[in-house]
Every structure is written in structure tokens, then in C-alpha cells.
Scaffold this active site. Sequence first.
Site, PDB file in Angstrom:
ATOM      1  CD  GLU A 115      -1.360  -2.255   2.210  1.00 52.47           C
ATOM      2  OE1 GLU A 115      -2.165  -2.823   2.970  1.00 52.47           O
ATOM      3  OE2 GLU A 115      -0.147  -2.569   2.152  1.00 52.47           O
ATOM      4  CB  CYS A 132      -0.543  -2.955   9.016  1.00 53.95           C
ATOM      5  SG  CYS A 132       0.547  -1.738   8.226  1.00 53.95           S
TER       6      CYS A 132
END
Length: 157
Positions: A54, A82
Site C-alpha cells: 500500500e 495494517c
Amino acid sequence: MTDEEYMRLALDEAENAAALDEVPVGCVIVRRGEIIAKAHNTRETGKCALDHAEITAIRDACRTAGGWRLNDTTLYVTLEPCPMCAGAILNARIDRVVIGARDPRAGAFGSLFDLNALPLNHKTEITDGVLADESSALLSSFFKRKRQKTDKGDATE
């Protein structure tokens, strides 16, 4: 293209990570039907804790977009982000996140906790479970192979 089609591209990125012996997570960012970034995990090969799929995709998308605000974008990711990645998603003003598999150990968009529920200045729409079985299977087979290597004494870590 549909959410499933974009998620298949994210799964292709996850396969690229697995080929490098990286945790198989892939990400694709789309703006108005155009892919503006795609990436996969490279923490081990890059030797950097920040090299999550990401984060790399967001960095590339910002370069492509010519700015840090990624309004009108959807981020497709094979594993729930996360806390670091969820924070980056919110800070980049990404409108929508499509998640493959949930992550009960580190997921920050509802599994372990929900960063999106905090009173921050941006909220993102979450869609989860898109190709979840395929995403989970890829992760499971990766970690099964890692455990088998460890059991045989072949692990490098």
C-alpha cells in the site's frame, strides 16, 4: 472493470511478492477507471519496514497524480491494511478501500481495530471480502511453505 477484476490485478501483484519470497500482498490504485499505481510487498528485498504494498502504491500514485491528495481513488489490496498503511490511506484522502482477506492480527480497518472509526478528518469507504478466499489461500500457502522450510532447517531468517 469490476471490483473483482481489479482485485485479480492486486492478486497478480501479490504473486509477484511471493516469487520474491515476500509476504504475498498486492495493491492496485484506480482513479476514474484508470490504474494509476500497483505494487507488492518488498520489505525483505528492500530491507525497509515501510515497503508495504500500500505504501509503495500510494507513493507511486501521488507521483502519477502530481500531488498527495488521492481523491476520487479506490485502493484494492489483498490483505486488510495494517495501522501504518491505514494511516497513509486516510492521510492520502483515498475515497474507497476494497479488501480481499481480513487480518485479525494487524488489520486496522475493522479486524483488530478500526482507524476509520476515530474522529479523524477523513473517512474512507470500506468494502471487504472481494476474492477473500483467493487472497487467504495465497497467504496460507506462503506461510505453510515458510513453516516447512523452518521445520527442515532451511530457513534463512
